[in-house]
Design a protein around this motif. Structure first.
Motif, PDB file in Angstrom:
ATOM      1  N   ILE A  98     -71.569  24.199   7.509  1.00 38.21           N
ATOM      2  CA  ILE A  98     -71.085  22.893   7.956  1.00 38.21           C
ATOM      3  C   ILE A  98     -72.023  21.829   7.397  1.00 38.21           C
ATOM      4  O   ILE A  98     -73.164  22.117   7.022  1.00 38.21           O
ATOM      5  N   SER A  99     -71.567  20.610   7.363  1.00 36.76           N
ATOM      6  CA  SER A  99     -72.437  19.513   6.940  1.00 36.76           C
ATOM      7  C   SER A  99     -73.452  19.234   8.042  1.00 36.76           C
ATOM      8  O   SER A  99     -73.189  19.488   9.225  1.00 36.76           O
TER       9      SER A  99
ATOM     10  N   ARG B 255     -71.107  20.011  17.308  1.00 37.50           N
ATOM     11  CA  ARG B 255     -70.696  19.962  18.719  1.00 37.50           C
ATOM     12  C   ARG B 255     -69.479  20.822  19.024  1.00 37.50           C
ATOM     13  O   ARG B 255     -69.490  21.586  20.016  1.00 37.50           O
ATOM     14  N   PRO B 256     -68.430  20.783  18.225  1.00 33.23           N
ATOM     15  CA  PRO B 256     -67.257  21.637  18.564  1.00 33.23           C
ATOM     16  C   PRO B 256     -67.578  23.126  18.589  1.00 33.23           C
ATOM     17  O   PRO B 256     -66.947  23.875  19.328  1.00 33.23           O
TER      18      PRO B 256
ATOM     19  N   LEU C 103     -70.302  24.371  19.688  1.00 39.11           N
ATOM     20  CA  LEU C 103     -71.089  24.675  20.890  1.00 39.11           C
ATOM     21  C   LEU C 103     -70.239  24.779  22.136  1.00 39.11           C
ATOM     22  O   LEU C 103     -70.651  25.386  23.125  1.00 39.11           O
ATOM     23  N   ASN C 104     -69.075  24.183  22.129  1.00 38.45           N
ATOM     24  CA  ASN C 104     -68.204  24.231  23.301  1.00 38.45           C
ATOM     25  C   ASN C 104     -67.758  25.659  23.594  1.00 38.45           C
ATOM     26  O   ASN C 104     -67.382  26.394  22.685  1.00 38.45           O
ATOM     27  N   GLY C 105     -67.863  26.031  24.831  1.00 34.80           N
ATOM     28  CA  GLY C 105     -67.451  27.367  25.224  1.00 34.80           C
ATOM     29  C   GLY C 105     -68.438  28.453  24.860  1.00 34.80           C
ATOM     30  O   GLY C 105     -68.096  29.639  24.883  1.00 34.80           O
ATOM     31  N   SER C 106     -69.681  28.067  24.535  1.00 31.49           N
ATOM     32  CA  SER C 106     -70.670  29.064  24.113  1.00 31.49           C
ATOM     33  C   SER C 106     -71.354  29.734  25.285  1.00 31.49           C
ATOM     34  O   SER C 106     -72.061  30.719  25.123  1.00 31.49           O
ATOM     35  N   THR C 107     -71.184  29.184  26.501  1.00 34.21           N
ATOM     36  CA  THR C 107     -71.860  29.765  27.665  1.00 34.21           C
ATOM     37  C   THR C 107     -70.866  30.351  28.625  1.00 34.21           C
ATOM     38  O   THR C 107     -69.670  30.135  28.508  1.00 34.21           O
TER      39      THR C 107
END
Length: 405
Positions: free
Chosen positions: A390-391, A398-399, A401-405
Protein backbone atom coordinates in the motif's frame (compact mmCIF):
# COMPACT_ATOMS: atom_id res chain seq x y z
CA UNK A 1 37.38 -58.40 25.54
CA UNK A 2 34.51 -56.75 23.68
CA UNK A 3 32.47 -56.45 26.84
CA UNK A 4 35.07 -54.16 28.41
CA UNK A 5 34.84 -51.53 25.69
CA UNK A 6 32.19 -49.98 23.50
CA UNK A 7 31.42 -52.28 20.62
CA UNK A 8 28.87 -52.96 17.90
CA UNK A 9 26.62 -56.04 17.80
CA UNK A 10 24.80 -57.08 14.64
CA UNK A 11 21.03 -57.29 15.19
CA UNK A 12 20.83 -59.99 12.48
CA UNK A 13 23.74 -62.41 13.01
CA UNK A 14 25.07 -61.35 16.43
CA UNK A 15 28.62 -60.71 15.21
CA UNK A 16 30.66 -58.29 17.33
CA UNK A 17 32.56 -55.50 15.60
CA UNK A 18 35.06 -53.17 17.33
CA UNK A 19 33.93 -49.57 17.39
CA UNK A 20 37.43 -48.43 16.39
CA UNK A 21 36.65 -49.20 12.75
CA UNK A 22 33.62 -46.86 12.94
CA UNK A 23 31.57 -49.33 10.87
CA UNK A 24 28.32 -48.53 9.10
CA UNK A 25 26.82 -52.02 8.83
CA UNK A 26 27.87 -55.51 9.91
CA UNK A 27 31.04 -56.61 8.08
CA UNK A 28 29.79 -60.22 8.20
CA UNK A 29 26.22 -59.95 6.88
CA UNK A 30 25.55 -56.24 6.22
CA UNK A 31 23.03 -56.22 9.07
CA UNK A 32 22.09 -53.33 11.32
CA UNK A 33 24.57 -52.64 14.11
CA UNK A 34 23.56 -51.83 17.67
CA UNK A 35 25.92 -49.84 19.89
CA UNK A 36 26.66 -51.54 23.22
CA UNK A 37 28.32 -49.37 25.82
CA UNK A 38 31.31 -50.89 27.58
CA UNK A 39 32.70 -50.47 31.07
CA UNK A 40 35.02 -47.54 30.24
CA UNK A 41 32.59 -44.64 30.47
CA UNK A 42 32.92 -40.98 29.74
CA UNK A 43 33.46 -38.95 32.86
CA UNK A 44 30.64 -36.67 33.94
CA UNK A 45 31.27 -33.52 31.88
CA UNK A 46 31.81 -30.13 33.43
CA UNK A 47 32.10 -26.61 32.05
CA UNK A 48 32.59 -26.37 28.28
CA UNK A 49 32.74 -30.17 28.04
CA UNK A 50 29.06 -30.34 28.95
CA UNK A 51 28.05 -28.44 25.80
CA UNK A 52 25.49 -29.97 23.48
CA UNK A 53 24.46 -33.59 23.84
CA UNK A 54 27.75 -34.37 25.58
CA UNK A 55 26.06 -33.45 28.84
CA UNK A 56 24.69 -37.00 28.49
CA UNK A 57 28.22 -38.35 28.03
CA UNK A 58 27.67 -41.27 30.42
CA UNK A 59 25.08 -42.66 27.95
CA UNK A 60 27.14 -42.04 24.80
CA UNK A 61 30.05 -43.87 23.17
CA UNK A 62 33.44 -43.14 24.67
CA UNK A 63 35.12 -40.11 23.14
CA UNK A 64 37.91 -38.04 24.61
CA UNK A 65 36.90 -34.43 25.34
CA UNK A 66 39.33 -33.00 22.79
CA UNK A 67 37.61 -34.99 20.03
CA UNK A 68 34.02 -34.15 20.92
CA UNK A 69 32.41 -32.00 18.25
CA UNK A 70 29.47 -29.82 19.24
CA UNK A 71 27.61 -26.77 18.00
CA UNK A 72 25.41 -26.68 21.09
CA UNK A 73 22.88 -29.24 19.85
CA UNK A 74 20.23 -30.69 22.13
CA UNK A 75 18.30 -28.82 24.85
CA UNK A 76 15.47 -28.14 22.39
CA UNK A 77 12.34 -26.36 23.67
CA UNK A 78 9.61 -28.47 25.21
CA UNK A 79 6.43 -26.47 24.79
CA UNK A 80 2.96 -27.00 26.16
CA UNK A 81 0.60 -26.48 23.21
CA UNK A 82 -2.85 -25.69 24.68
CA UNK A 83 -4.21 -23.67 21.73
CA UNK A 84 -3.12 -26.28 19.20
CA UNK A 85 -4.40 -29.03 21.48
CA UNK A 86 -7.79 -27.34 21.76
CA UNK A 87 -8.02 -27.08 17.98
CA UNK A 88 -7.24 -30.79 17.67
CA UNK A 89 -9.19 -32.05 20.68
CA UNK A 90 -6.10 -33.12 22.64
CA UNK A 91 -6.18 -32.11 26.28
CA UNK A 92 -2.49 -32.54 27.11
CA UNK A 93 -0.41 -31.81 24.00
CA UNK A 94 3.27 -30.89 23.96
CA UNK A 95 5.72 -30.03 21.21
CA UNK A 96 9.35 -31.11 21.50
CA UNK A 97 10.64 -28.59 19.00
CA UNK A 98 13.83 -30.21 17.74
CA UNK A 99 13.80 -27.97 14.69
CA UNK A 100 15.60 -25.43 16.88
CA UNK A 101 19.01 -27.04 16.51
CA UNK A 102 22.18 -25.36 15.18
CA UNK A 103 21.54 -26.43 11.57
CA UNK A 104 17.75 -26.28 11.86
CA UNK A 105 16.96 -29.98 12.24
CA UNK A 106 17.09 -32.90 14.67
CA UNK A 107 19.83 -34.50 12.56
CA UNK A 108 22.43 -32.54 14.54
CA UNK A 109 22.19 -35.01 17.42
CA UNK A 110 23.15 -37.99 15.26
CA UNK A 111 25.79 -36.14 13.28
CA UNK A 112 27.48 -34.76 16.40
CA UNK A 113 28.16 -38.30 17.66
CA UNK A 114 29.39 -39.76 14.38
CA UNK A 115 31.61 -36.77 13.60
CA UNK A 116 33.16 -36.97 17.06
CA UNK A 117 33.93 -40.66 16.54
CA UNK A 118 35.50 -39.87 13.17
CA UNK A 119 37.89 -37.59 15.07
CA UNK A 120 38.38 -40.06 17.93
CA UNK A 121 39.39 -42.89 15.60
CA UNK A 122 41.34 -40.91 13.03
CA UNK A 123 39.09 -41.17 9.97
CA UNK A 124 40.26 -38.93 7.12
CA UNK A 125 36.88 -37.91 5.67
CA UNK A 126 33.14 -38.49 5.79
CA UNK A 127 30.35 -39.11 3.29
CA UNK A 128 26.58 -39.38 3.38
CA UNK A 129 23.36 -39.63 1.45
CA UNK A 130 20.81 -36.96 2.29
CA UNK A 131 17.51 -35.49 1.15
CA UNK A 132 18.76 -32.18 2.54
CA UNK A 133 18.62 -31.89 6.34
CA UNK A 134 21.29 -34.45 7.18
CA UNK A 135 23.55 -32.94 4.52
CA UNK A 136 23.17 -29.44 5.96
CA UNK A 137 23.84 -30.78 9.44
CA UNK A 138 26.84 -32.84 8.39
CA UNK A 139 28.34 -29.92 6.47
CA UNK A 140 28.20 -27.77 9.58
CA UNK A 141 29.76 -30.39 11.85
CA UNK A 142 32.39 -31.35 9.28
CA UNK A 143 33.43 -27.70 9.09
CA UNK A 144 33.58 -27.57 12.89
CA UNK A 145 35.72 -30.72 12.95
CA UNK A 146 37.94 -29.67 10.05
CA UNK A 147 37.14 -32.84 8.10
CA UNK A 148 36.34 -33.20 4.38
CA UNK A 149 32.76 -34.19 3.60
CA UNK A 150 30.99 -35.43 0.46
CA UNK A 151 27.19 -35.06 0.39
CA UNK A 152 25.11 -37.04 -2.15
CA UNK A 153 21.62 -35.64 -2.69
CA UNK A 154 18.79 -36.46 -5.11
CA UNK A 155 18.07 -33.73 -7.65
CA UNK A 156 14.67 -33.13 -5.96
CA UNK A 157 16.25 -31.86 -2.69
CA UNK A 158 14.99 -28.36 -1.65
CA UNK A 159 17.39 -25.59 -2.78
CA UNK A 160 17.48 -23.89 0.66
CA UNK A 161 18.96 -27.02 2.20
CA UNK A 162 21.51 -27.37 -0.61
CA UNK A 163 22.70 -23.81 -0.01
CA UNK A 164 23.33 -24.70 3.63
CA UNK A 165 25.55 -27.55 2.48
CA UNK A 166 27.53 -25.45 0.02
CA UNK A 167 28.09 -22.46 2.30
CA UNK A 168 29.67 -24.72 4.95
CA UNK A 169 32.24 -25.91 2.43
CA UNK A 170 31.14 -29.52 1.89
CA UNK A 171 31.40 -31.12 -1.54
CA UNK A 172 27.85 -31.39 -2.90
CA UNK A 173 27.14 -34.14 -5.43
CA UNK A 174 23.67 -34.08 -7.03
CA UNK A 175 22.50 -37.51 -8.19
CA UNK A 176 19.96 -38.03 -10.96
CA UNK A 177 18.10 -40.59 -8.90
CA UNK A 178 16.21 -41.13 -5.66
CA UNK A 179 17.25 -41.15 -2.00
CA UNK A 180 17.91 -44.90 -2.03
CA UNK A 181 20.32 -44.43 -4.94
CA UNK A 182 22.27 -41.87 -2.94
CA UNK A 183 22.27 -44.17 0.08
CA UNK A 184 23.76 -47.02 -1.94
CA UNK A 185 26.48 -44.81 -3.41
CA UNK A 186 27.39 -43.34 -0.02
CA UNK A 187 27.77 -46.83 1.45
CA UNK A 188 30.02 -47.89 -1.42
CA UNK A 189 32.11 -44.74 -1.07
CA UNK A 190 32.55 -45.18 2.69
CA UNK A 191 33.62 -48.81 2.33
CA UNK A 192 35.94 -48.16 -0.60
CA UNK A 193 37.63 -45.07 0.83
CA UNK A 194 37.64 -46.04 4.51
CA UNK A 195 35.51 -43.01 5.45
CA UNK A 196 32.77 -42.64 8.05
CA UNK A 197 29.24 -42.98 6.68
CA UNK A 198 27.08 -40.25 8.23
CA UNK A 199 23.87 -41.27 6.40
CA UNK A 200 21.16 -40.89 9.02
CA UNK A 201 19.40 -44.16 8.34
CA UNK A 202 20.61 -47.12 10.42
CA UNK A 203 23.77 -46.89 8.28
CA UNK A 204 24.85 -44.45 11.00
CA UNK A 205 24.40 -46.68 14.07
CA UNK A 206 25.91 -44.10 16.44
CA UNK A 207 23.27 -41.60 15.42
CA UNK A 208 20.64 -43.85 16.95
CA UNK A 209 22.13 -43.18 20.38
CA UNK A 210 22.29 -39.49 19.51
CA UNK A 211 18.50 -39.53 19.16
CA UNK A 212 18.24 -41.32 22.49
CA UNK A 213 19.18 -37.99 24.07
CA UNK A 214 15.69 -36.71 23.17
CA UNK A 215 14.31 -39.39 25.48
CA UNK A 216 16.61 -38.21 28.26
CA UNK A 217 15.30 -34.67 27.81
CA UNK A 218 11.68 -35.88 27.93
CA UNK A 219 12.05 -38.19 30.93
CA UNK A 220 10.73 -35.75 33.56
CA UNK A 221 7.61 -35.01 31.50
CA UNK A 222 6.61 -38.70 31.53
CA UNK A 223 4.76 -38.75 28.18
CA UNK A 224 2.23 -41.44 27.34
CA UNK A 225 2.39 -41.19 23.54
CA UNK A 226 5.11 -40.00 21.15
CA UNK A 227 4.26 -38.83 17.63
CA UNK A 228 7.33 -39.04 15.39
CA UNK A 229 7.90 -38.19 11.71
CA UNK A 230 9.91 -41.01 10.13
CA UNK A 231 11.29 -42.34 6.86
CA UNK A 232 13.52 -45.31 7.79
CA UNK A 233 13.01 -44.62 11.47
CA UNK A 234 16.25 -44.25 13.50
CA UNK A 235 14.65 -41.33 15.36
CA UNK A 236 12.00 -43.72 16.69
CA UNK A 237 14.49 -46.53 17.30
CA UNK A 238 16.88 -44.22 19.11
CA UNK A 239 14.25 -42.66 21.33
CA UNK A 240 12.85 -46.04 22.32
CA UNK A 241 16.36 -47.27 23.05
CA UNK A 242 16.80 -44.24 25.30
CA UNK A 243 13.56 -44.86 27.18
CA UNK A 244 14.45 -48.54 27.55
CA UNK A 245 17.79 -47.57 29.07
CA UNK A 246 16.13 -45.17 31.50
CA UNK A 247 13.61 -47.84 32.52
CA UNK A 248 16.40 -50.38 33.13
CA UNK A 249 18.19 -47.82 35.32
CA UNK A 250 15.00 -47.23 37.32
CA UNK A 251 14.78 -43.57 36.32
CA UNK A 252 11.32 -43.83 34.75
CA UNK A 253 8.31 -46.03 35.51
CA UNK A 254 6.90 -46.43 32.01
CA UNK A 255 7.93 -46.33 28.38
CA UNK A 256 5.68 -44.24 26.10
CA UNK A 257 3.91 -45.67 23.08
CA UNK A 258 5.61 -44.64 19.81
CA UNK A 259 3.56 -43.63 16.79
CA UNK A 260 5.42 -43.46 13.48
CA UNK A 261 3.94 -40.94 11.06
CA UNK A 262 4.77 -41.05 7.34
CA UNK A 263 3.56 -39.22 4.27
CA UNK A 264 0.92 -41.14 2.33
CA UNK A 265 3.10 -40.70 -0.76
CA UNK A 266 5.83 -42.80 0.86
CA UNK A 267 4.61 -45.08 3.65
CA UNK A 268 6.36 -48.47 3.50
CA UNK A 269 6.44 -48.87 7.29
CA UNK A 270 2.77 -47.94 7.66
CA UNK A 271 1.81 -50.49 5.02
CA UNK A 272 3.78 -53.26 6.76
CA UNK A 273 2.27 -52.32 10.12
CA UNK A 274 -1.27 -52.41 8.78
CA UNK A 275 -0.76 -55.70 6.92
CA UNK A 276 1.22 -57.37 9.70
CA UNK A 277 4.10 -58.34 7.44
CA UNK A 278 7.60 -57.23 6.49
CA UNK A 279 8.51 -53.88 4.95
CA UNK A 280 8.66 -53.79 1.15
CA UNK A 281 10.19 -51.06 -1.03
CA UNK A 282 7.87 -48.24 -2.05
CA UNK A 283 7.36 -46.88 -5.54
CA UNK A 284 8.65 -43.32 -5.65
CA UNK A 285 6.03 -40.54 -5.81
CA UNK A 286 6.42 -36.79 -5.28
CA UNK A 287 5.39 -35.29 -1.94
CA UNK A 288 5.70 -31.97 -0.18
CA UNK A 289 7.29 -33.84 2.74
CA UNK A 290 10.59 -34.31 0.90
CA UNK A 291 12.58 -35.26 4.02
CA UNK A 292 10.39 -38.35 4.46
CA UNK A 293 10.41 -39.45 0.83
CA UNK A 294 12.63 -42.53 1.20
CA UNK A 295 11.37 -45.68 -0.51
CA UNK A 296 13.75 -47.91 1.56
CA UNK A 297 14.63 -49.80 -1.63
CA UNK A 298 17.68 -51.92 -0.86
CA UNK A 299 17.51 -51.45 2.90
CA UNK A 300 13.97 -52.49 3.74
CA UNK A 301 15.40 -54.13 6.87
CA UNK A 302 15.75 -50.61 8.33
CA UNK A 303 11.97 -50.34 8.27
CA UNK A 304 11.59 -53.80 9.80
CA UNK A 305 13.92 -52.81 12.65
CA UNK A 306 11.88 -49.66 13.32
CA UNK A 307 8.70 -51.71 13.16
CA UNK A 308 10.08 -54.07 15.82
CA UNK A 309 10.22 -51.15 18.29
CA UNK A 310 6.68 -50.10 17.36
CA UNK A 311 5.30 -53.59 17.94
CA UNK A 312 7.32 -54.16 21.10
CA UNK A 313 5.92 -51.04 22.75
CA UNK A 314 2.30 -51.26 21.54
CA UNK A 315 2.77 -48.38 19.13
CA UNK A 316 1.21 -47.59 15.78
CA UNK A 317 2.08 -46.32 12.31
CA UNK A 318 -0.10 -43.91 10.34
CA UNK A 319 0.11 -41.88 7.12
CA UNK A 320 -1.20 -38.44 6.16
CA UNK A 321 -1.49 -36.81 2.75
CA UNK A 322 0.03 -33.57 1.49
CA UNK A 323 -3.15 -31.55 1.96
CA UNK A 324 -3.29 -32.52 5.64
CA UNK A 325 0.41 -31.69 6.04
CA UNK A 326 -0.01 -28.20 4.60
CA UNK A 327 -2.95 -27.62 6.93
CA UNK A 328 -0.83 -28.77 9.89
CA UNK A 329 2.03 -26.40 9.01
CA UNK A 330 -0.33 -23.44 9.01
CA UNK A 331 -2.28 -24.50 12.10
CA UNK A 332 0.84 -25.05 14.21
CA UNK A 333 2.26 -21.67 13.21
CA UNK A 334 -0.99 -19.76 13.77
CA UNK A 335 -1.86 -21.32 17.13
CA UNK A 336 1.55 -21.75 18.78
CA UNK A 337 4.00 -19.69 16.71
CA UNK A 338 6.05 -22.78 15.79
CA UNK A 339 6.99 -22.68 12.09
CA UNK A 340 7.83 -26.11 10.68
CA UNK A 341 8.93 -27.55 7.38
CA UNK A 342 6.28 -29.90 5.91
CA UNK A 343 8.01 -33.13 6.96
CA UNK A 344 8.13 -31.97 10.57
CA UNK A 345 4.40 -31.23 10.67
CA UNK A 346 3.19 -34.76 9.94
CA UNK A 347 2.65 -35.58 13.66
CA UNK A 348 0.27 -32.63 13.92
CA UNK A 349 -1.54 -33.71 10.76
CA UNK A 350 -1.94 -37.20 12.23
CA UNK A 351 -3.74 -35.84 15.30
CA UNK A 352 -6.52 -34.57 13.07
CA UNK A 353 -6.57 -36.86 10.06
CA UNK A 354 -5.52 -40.21 11.56
CA UNK A 355 -6.93 -39.81 15.04
CA UNK A 356 -8.64 -43.21 15.36
CA UNK A 357 -5.49 -45.10 14.39
CA UNK A 358 -3.50 -43.37 17.14
CA UNK A 359 -5.61 -45.11 19.81
CA UNK A 360 -5.39 -42.19 22.23
CA UNK A 361 -7.02 -42.44 25.63
CA UNK A 362 -8.59 -39.49 27.46
CA UNK A 363 -5.93 -37.72 29.50
CA UNK A 364 -2.98 -39.12 27.54
CA UNK A 365 0.03 -36.84 27.60
CA UNK A 366 0.96 -36.58 23.93
CA UNK A 367 4.33 -35.28 22.69
CA UNK A 368 4.82 -34.40 19.03
CA UNK A 369 8.51 -34.33 18.14
CA UNK A 370 8.98 -31.77 15.37
CA UNK A 371 12.18 -32.15 13.44
CA UNK A 372 12.86 -29.41 10.84
CA UNK A 373 12.55 -25.63 10.81
CA UNK A 374 10.05 -23.99 8.49
CA UNK A 375 12.66 -21.66 7.01
CA UNK A 376 14.17 -24.70 5.27
CA UNK A 377 11.07 -25.09 3.11
CA UNK A 378 8.39 -22.41 2.84
CA UNK A 379 6.70 -23.99 -0.17
CA UNK A 380 3.47 -24.34 1.85
CA UNK A 381 3.17 -20.55 2.03
CA UNK A 382 3.95 -19.42 -1.51
CA UNK A 383 3.92 -15.93 -2.98
CA UNK A 384 0.13 -15.97 -3.30
CA UNK A 385 -0.19 -15.61 0.49
CA UNK A 386 1.72 -12.31 0.55
CA UNK A 387 -0.29 -9.05 0.38
CA UNK A 388 0.21 -6.28 -2.14
CA UNK A 389 1.98 -3.11 -0.98
CA UNK A 390 0.00 0.00 0.00
CA UNK A 391 1.11 3.60 -0.30
CA UNK A 392 2.59 5.10 2.92
CA UNK A 393 -0.61 6.83 4.09
CA UNK A 394 -2.74 6.14 7.18
CA UNK A 395 -5.79 6.65 5.00
CA UNK A 396 -4.85 3.48 3.20
CA UNK A 397 -3.79 1.66 6.38
CA UNK A 398 -6.94 2.41 8.40
CA UNK A 399 -9.34 0.16 6.44
CA UNK A 400 -6.99 -2.76 6.97
CA UNK A 401 -7.08 -2.24 10.74
CA UNK A 402 -10.85 -2.40 11.04
CA UNK A 403 -12.04 -5.69 12.41
CA UNK A 404 -8.53 -6.75 13.45
CA UNK A 405 -9.49 -7.37 17.09
Amino acid sequence: MAGERDHMVCTACGAVTPIESVPSTCPQCDGILDLVLGEARNAAPEGPESAGIWRFAEHLPFCRPEHRITLGEGHSPLLAAPRLGAALGVEDLWIKNDSLQPSGSFKDRAVAIATSLAREYGREAMVLSSSGNAGASSAAYAARAGLPLFVLVPKTAPPAKLRQIVVAGARLVTVDGQTHDCCRLAKEAAETMGWVNLTTTYHNPYGVDGYATIAYELADLAPDVLLLPISSGPLLGGMMKGFERLKALGRIDKIPRPVAVQTAACAPIVKAYEEGGAVEPWTHRPTIASALNDTLAGYERDGDYTLSFIRKHDGAAVAVDDEAIVEAVRLTASTEGVVLEPSAAVPIAALKHARDALRLSPGDRVVAVTTGHGLKDLSTVGDAALPDAISPSFVNLRPLLNGST
